[in-house]
Structures are given as C-alpha cells and as structure tokens.
Design an enzyme around this catalytic site. Structure first.
Site, PDB file in Angstrom:
ATOM      1  N   LYS A   1      40.321  40.377  18.573  1.00 39.71           N
ATOM      2  CA  LYS A   1      39.436  39.249  18.895  1.00 39.71           C
ATOM      3  C   LYS A   1      37.983  39.708  18.752  1.00 39.71           C
ATOM      4  O   LYS A   1      37.620  40.769  19.281  1.00 39.71           O
ATOM      5  CB  LYS A   1      39.722  38.821  20.349  1.00 39.71           C
TER       6      LYS A   1
ATOM      7  N   HIS B   1      32.983  34.169  37.210  1.00 45.05           N
ATOM      8  CA  HIS B   1      33.735  35.414  37.414  1.00 45.05           C
ATOM      9  C   HIS B   1      33.298  36.088  38.712  1.00 45.05           C
ATOM     10  O   HIS B   1      34.127  36.556  39.499  1.00 45.05           O
ATOM     11  CB  HIS B   1      33.452  36.407  36.275  1.00 45.05           C
TER      12      HIS B   1
ATOM     13  N   ARG C   1      40.093  27.120  37.328  1.00 44.43           N
ATOM     14  CA  ARG C   1      38.963  26.177  37.296  1.00 44.43           C
ATOM     15  C   ARG C   1      39.428  24.740  37.392  1.00 44.43           C
ATOM     16  O   ARG C   1      38.813  23.902  38.016  1.00 44.43           O
ATOM     17  CB  ARG C   1      38.165  26.357  35.995  1.00 44.43           C
TER      18      ARG C   1
END
Ligand code: PNS
Length: 163
Positions: A44, A20, A93
C-alpha cells in the site's frame, strides 16, 4: 504469567489524527500499557514512511506515560502472541466500520484467541479519517482542528515537497 494488562491499538496512522489519539488516550486509561502498532504494508502506498509515522505517534503520545509505539509486519495476532498482548482496542466511528471490524475481530479470535474491544469514537471525530485529512489538505482545506500541530506541520511540508 504476565500481570501487566496490555492492549494494542493497530493501524496505518498515515498520519495520526485526533480520532486515533482519542482512542489511544482512552485505552491508556483502561490498560497498564498500550502499544500503538503501525502496520508495515509494502503493497500500500503511503504519504509518510513507517519511521515518520512512528516518530509523529511517539511525539503526540509522549504525555500519556504508558503508551509506546512499535511497528509490525504480517498478522496482528502473531504480533500479539510474540509480545504477550491479549487484547486489541479499535475505535468504531459509524455502523459502516462495523462489518469489516467485526470480521477481523472474529478472525483474530479464531486464529489466536485475541480479544477485540470496540470503543465508540467521540462523535466529534466520527467523520474523521487519515485519508480524508490528506485529501482535504491536498486541495488546501483547513485540517488544523483534526490533527495535532506537529502532524499538521509535517503534512504541509510533505504536500509542498510533492507539489
Ligand atoms: O488503520 P487501518 O489501515 O484501518 O488498520 C488496519 C489494520 C492494520 C488494523 C489491519 O489491516 C490489520 O490488522 N492488518 C494486519 C494483517 C492482519 O492481521 N490481517 C488479518 C486481519 S483478520
């Protein structure tokens, strides 16, 4: 009209990793102001509270100067509209990130004209995710090279509390 070139780096950041930080740091060199926006997701479960995640992010981005940390609930495009942010910066990524990121980028553009800029993650961090860091650390693996020292300390503390 604002002349400040502003972008948002949104995410869960549970917790922030070097992956990050690589994206946030590089975005901070391209924009006048970068807002790191932590999603408040009540459905979540997370290891760290939103406040704890924001605290860690604030500490590890302090040296950038033009990065600030905020939280948001609901749609990212509503946050962007309310704070006059025309662009989202996301790290990619691997190809596996692309499908979902593309869908979100297209939806956000369709909903509010918000642009998404994809930044290729430093290959050094292409395997890195907060979930994997938590899993590896839970079972005693060494994650010291993947997260900043203050995050490592908080992670070890939190995992010890939960043991
Ligand atoms: O770190 P994450 O969990 O991969 O980040 C995902 C995030 C927060 C960027 C994404 O879930 C998001 O933008 N959520 C806000 C809700 C929203 O706008 N949903 C519609 C997306 S098109």
């Amino acid at each position: 009209m604002s002349t400040v070139r502003r972008a948002v780096c949104p995410g869960s950041f549970d917790p922030v990793t070097h992956g990050h930080l690589d994206i946030i740091g590089r975005a901070s060199r391209l924009y006048d102001e970068v807002i790191v926006a932590v999603l408040i997701n009540k459905t979540k479960s997370s290891l760290f509270t939103v406040e704890e995640r924001m605290e860690m992010l604030t500490a590890v981005t302090a040296d950038y100067g033009n990065v600030r940390v905020d939280a948001f609930e609901g749609l990212l495009v509503d946050y962007c509209r309310a704070h006059n942010v025309p662009a989202v910066v996301k790290g990619l990524r691997a190809v596996s990130d692309f499908d979902y990121e593309l869908q979100m980028a297209q939806m956000n553009h369709d909903l509010a004209g918000v642009e998404t800029l994809f930044m290729a993650t430093n290959p050094q961090y292409s395997f890195l995710s907060s979930s994997l860091v938590k899993e590896v650390a839970t079972y005693g693996g060494d994650v010291s090279g993947l997260i900043p020292p203050i995050v490592l300390e908080r992670l070890q503390q939190r995992l010890a509390e939960r043991r």
